[in-house]
Design an enzyme around this catalytic site. Structure first.
Site, PDB file in Angstrom:
ATOM      1  N   ASP A 123      56.975  34.433  25.086  1.00 62.09           N
ATOM      2  CA  ASP A 123      57.525  33.478  24.134  1.00 62.09           C
ATOM      3  C   ASP A 123      57.445  32.092  24.762  1.00 62.09           C
ATOM      4  OD1 ASP A 123      58.943  31.921  22.394  1.00 62.09           O
ATOM      5  OD2 ASP A 123      60.819  33.053  22.543  1.00 62.09           O
TER       6      ASP A 123
ATOM      7  N   THR B 161      50.726  27.354  12.302  1.00 62.95           N
ATOM      8  CA  THR B 161      49.670  26.690  11.533  1.00 62.95           C
ATOM      9  C   THR B 161      49.853  26.782  10.022  1.00 62.95           C
ATOM     10  OG1 THR B 161      48.307  28.701  11.620  1.00 62.95           O
ATOM     11  CG2 THR B 161      47.966  27.059  13.363  1.00 62.95           C
TER      12      THR B 161
ATOM     13  N   TYR C  75      53.699  19.806   9.979  1.00 62.25           N
ATOM     14  CA  TYR C  75      52.761  20.453  10.899  1.00 62.25           C
ATOM     15  C   TYR C  75      52.093  19.423  11.798  1.00 62.25           C
ATOM     16  CZ  TYR C  75      48.275  22.404  12.393  1.00 62.25           C
ATOM     17  OH  TYR C  75      47.177  22.764  13.134  1.00 62.25           O
TER      18      TYR C  75
ATOM     19  N   LYS D  73      52.525  18.889  15.905  1.00 60.70           N
ATOM     20  CA  LYS D  73      51.355  18.974  16.791  1.00 60.70           C
ATOM     21  C   LYS D  73      51.191  17.677  17.578  1.00 60.70           C
ATOM     22  CE  LYS D  73      48.607  21.860  17.072  1.00 60.70           C
ATOM     23  NZ  LYS D  73      48.487  23.014  18.004  1.00 60.70           N
TER      24      LYS D  73
END
Length: 287
Positions: free
Chosen positions: A35, A61, A124, A128
């Protein structure tokens, strides 16, 4: 050479395993085995196994779901990479991380370079981008590879979605005002292996397919190749172009996210992915 791979069950992870040199040692992990959001678990695993290289192919994603699952996306896309980057620095491992074209807002009309200002327009993309910043703040020698529109014979992706829809529909409307570069996950895997075997300065690099297209044009190519290969589709399908405005989604997408590859070509001699040839391979080997 001992390599730790996270996200081993994803598209890139599966292709990386396929490409991995037989005389190297691979520690392939998924979220159950490691993890990456658990800092203690990351440190213990890397301390015990001492990889020479860490490749982070793990990511959240689901672009639309991220708008609702913001904390989970943040943990996987920002905190996880940060944990790995710090541990890689601590235990003297090269760290390679995969990021996305969605760190840009799509307001340009010429390919984005690594130096262009980021301005993600969805959760998202924001998580990122935050991951990129966290990595380089804690491990300046880390290498980040931004890529786009990833497809492969594994997992869930646009190619497989199109073929599945075509099996029970006679007509599809596909967005024709978003422009990007389809990229085969197997070519990204080859790029990562090339970087592992060569000395590259830390920082951000762009890697993607060699020709920019809209989703509509990409879908048209998918069906053309599938028809030529007599693959999956047993009837002709009509594909119609539509606008983003006519296909609302929870998360905004950049209308333009073509990446400039001059840097990686100049420094590492890596050429753009030939996605057309890769598409033939993928449709022939759908998993």
């Amino acid at each position: 050479m001992k390599v730790l791979l996270t996200g081993a069950n994803g598209q890139l992870g599966c292709c990386f395993i396929d490409k991995f040199p037989i005389d190297w040692i691979l520690l392939a992990t998924d979220s159950q085995q490691l993890d990456i959001t658990d800092n203690l678990a990351v440190n213990n695993f890397i301390n015990e196994n001492r990889p020479d290289v860490i490749v982070n192919a793990a990511a959240y994603t689901a672009v639309d779901m991220a708008e609702d699952e913001q904390d989970l996306a943040y943990q996987v896309n920002t905190i996880g990479p940060k944990n790995l980057a710090i541990a890689a620095q601590k235990y003297n491992a090269k760290f390679i991380h995969v990021s996305t074209d969605y760190v840009f807002d799509g307001s340009k009309n010429i390919p984005y370079t690594e130096e262009d200002t980021t301005n993600p327009i969805n959760i998202y993309g924001k998580t990122k981008r935050n991951g990129e910043v966290a990595i380089l703040n804690n491990n300046p020698s880390a290498i980040i590879i931004r890529t786009s529109w990833v497809f492969s014979e594994y997992g869930n992706n646009f190619v497989k979605t199109m073929l599945k829809l075509a099996s029970n529909k006679s007509e599809l409307s596909i967005i024709n005002d978003q422009l990007g570069c389809p990229t085969y996950a197997g070519d990204i895997a080859d790029t990562i292996l090339t970087i592992i075997m060569n000395e590259c300065d830390g920082g951000i690099y762009h890697y993607c397919g060699d020709k920019s297209v809209t989703w509509f044009k990409f879908a048209t190519k998918i069906f053309l190749i599938a028809d030529q290969l007599n693959a999956i589709i047993t009837k002709k399908i009509v594909v119609k172009p539509t606008l983003t405005s006519g296909y609302p989604t929870k998360a905004k997408r950049p209308l333009y996210s073509v990446l400039n590859m001059n840097k990686i070509e100049k420094i590492a001699g890596i050429k753009a992915s030939d996605w057309n040839n890769a598409l033939v391979h993928v449709i022939s080997h759908i998993k």
